[in-house]
Motif scaffolding. Structure first.
Motif, PDB file in Angstrom:
ATOM      1  N   UNK A 171       0.838  -1.208   0.000  1.00 13.34           N
ATOM      2  CA  UNK A 171       0.000   0.000   0.000  1.00 13.34           C
ATOM      3  C   UNK A 171       0.866   1.248   0.000  1.00 13.34           C
ATOM      4  N   UNK A 172       1.901   1.219   0.830  1.00 14.13           N
ATOM      5  CA  UNK A 172       2.781   2.370   0.981  1.00 14.13           C
ATOM      6  C   UNK A 172       3.480   2.702  -0.340  1.00 14.13           C
ATOM      7  N   UNK A 173       3.785   1.666  -1.122  1.00 14.92           N
ATOM      8  CA  UNK A 173       4.532   1.853  -2.367  1.00 14.92           C
ATOM      9  C   UNK A 173       3.650   2.143  -3.583  1.00 14.92           C
ATOM     10  N   UNK A 225      11.276  -6.902  -9.231  1.00 14.76           N
ATOM     11  CA  UNK A 225      10.949  -5.978 -10.316  1.00 14.76           C
ATOM     12  C   UNK A 225       9.947  -4.947  -9.813  1.00 14.76           C
ATOM     13  N   UNK A 226      10.303  -3.674  -9.978  1.00 16.53           N
ATOM     14  CA  UNK A 226       9.431  -2.572  -9.562  1.00 16.53           C
ATOM     15  C   UNK A 226       8.775  -1.977 -10.798  1.00 16.53           C
ATOM     16  N   UNK A 227       7.467  -2.156 -10.886  1.00 17.26           N
ATOM     17  CA  UNK A 227       6.728  -1.682 -12.055  1.00 17.26           C
ATOM     18  C   UNK A 227       5.654  -0.676 -11.655  1.00 17.26           C
ATOM     19  N   UNK A 266       7.890  10.989  -5.426  1.00 17.00           N
ATOM     20  CA  UNK A 266       6.677  10.916  -4.616  1.00 17.00           C
ATOM     21  C   UNK A 266       6.787   9.802  -3.578  1.00 17.00           C
ATOM     22  N   UNK A 267       7.454   8.719  -3.938  1.00 17.98           N
ATOM     23  CA  UNK A 267       7.552   7.554  -3.064  1.00 17.98           C
ATOM     24  C   UNK A 267       8.894   7.460  -2.336  1.00 17.98           C
ATOM     25  N   UNK A 268       9.540   8.591  -2.114  1.00 15.66           N
ATOM     26  CA  UNK A 268      10.835   8.576  -1.425  1.00 15.66           C
ATOM     27  C   UNK A 268      10.740   7.861  -0.077  1.00 15.66           C
ATOM     28  N   UNK A 269       9.748   8.224   0.736  1.00 14.07           N
ATOM     29  CA  UNK A 269       9.596   7.608   2.058  1.00 14.07           C
ATOM     30  C   UNK A 269       9.387   6.111   1.996  1.00 14.07           C
ATOM     31  N   UNK A 270       8.389   5.640   1.235  1.00 12.65           N
ATOM     32  CA  UNK A 270       8.150   4.209   1.138  1.00 12.65           C
ATOM     33  C   UNK A 270       9.320   3.417   0.544  1.00 12.65           C
ATOM     34  N   UNK A 271       9.968   3.977  -0.479  1.00 17.18           N
ATOM     35  CA  UNK A 271      11.110   3.280  -1.086  1.00 17.18           C
ATOM     36  C   UNK A 271      12.276   3.198  -0.103  1.00 17.18           C
ATOM     37  N   UNK A 272      12.477   4.248   0.676  1.00 13.17           N
ATOM     38  CA  UNK A 272      13.522   4.226   1.691  1.00 13.17           C
ATOM     39  C   UNK A 272      13.181   3.216   2.780  1.00 13.17           C
ATOM     40  N   UNK A 273      11.903   3.144   3.148  1.00 10.83           N
ATOM     41  CA  UNK A 273      11.458   2.156   4.137  1.00 10.83           C
ATOM     42  C   UNK A 273      11.757   0.746   3.646  1.00 10.83           C
ATOM     43  N   UNK A 274      11.521   0.499   2.395  1.00  9.50           N
ATOM     44  CA  UNK A 274      11.674  -0.844   1.835  1.00  9.50           C
ATOM     45  C   UNK A 274      13.134  -1.218   1.601  1.00  9.50           C
TER      46      UNK A 274
END
Length: 200
Positions: free
Chosen positions: A131-133, A146-148, A172-180
């Motif tokens: 959801x976050x991503x 794979x990130x699509x 836009x997804x800096x936070x979620x991508x950093x979390x992951x």
């Protein structure tokens, strides 16, 4: 870094991830005032869950319950908060095949009970990474992830707002991508994005 820009495969290899070029090219900013949180109540199945997220949600479930809708609490008692989709993948339970069990309607806008509980300081679990991503979806491809970009018409307003504000998906997804994937991974991703954009 390896870039493939063939018509069939447009991906960048970054550590253990294969990243669609759409992540750098497409623009996106969630626009709740327009979409009303439709992604929480639309679709065939619930939000994808990682196996390691199940015990984390279970640990926080009692703290999440006060933020859930009454009908969701009844469904939770009957069916639990997760199930398997037809492919055997774990997903959140849906009410009558529609609303995510954690979706809650606040003045006509659907929000996430898990996220509300986290924002209130009641839990240490934000919400499922899937959801976050969003609008990125992750699929396993051999030893890689794979990130699509997952385009969905209910997010057209988010695409329009992203274009207006000139915010690509990866920003836009800096936070979620950093979390992951961690801060270093994201920092390197920003460098890759700069190199990619300078060559366009």
């Amino acid at each position: 870094m390896y870039i493939s820009t063939s018509p069939d495969i447009r991906m960048i290899l970054h550590e253990n991830t294969l990243i669609s070029l759409d992540i750098f090219e497409k623009e996106f900013v969630c626009n709740l005032s327009k979409c009303k949180g439709s992604c929480c109540v639309e679709g065939e199945y619930g939000a994808p869950l990682l196996a390691e997220e199940i015990p984390l949600i279970e640990e926080n479930l009692e703290a999440i319950k006060p933020f859930m809708a009454p009908k969701a609490l009844k469904a939770l008692e009957k069916s639990g908060f997760y199930e398997a989709d037809p492919d055997g993948d774990l997903v959140t339970t849906c009410l009558k095949g529609r609303d995510c069990v954690f979706a809650v309607n606040e003045n006509g806008v659907y929000k996430c009970a898990m996220e509300n509980a986290y924002a209130a300081g009641k839990t240490n679990f934000h919400k499922p990474v899937s959801c976050h991503l969003y609008p990125i979806r992750i699929a396993e491809v051999g030893d890689y992830e794979a990130l699509n970009y997952s385009k969905w018409n209910i997010c057209d307003d988010a695409c329009s707002l992203g274009k207006e504000l000139k915010v690509p998906i990866y920003k836009f997804l800096k936070g979620p991508l950093t979390r992951k994937y961690g801060e270093q991974w994201y920092s390197d991703l920003e460098q890759i994005a700069q190199e990619f954009n300078s060559g366009r």
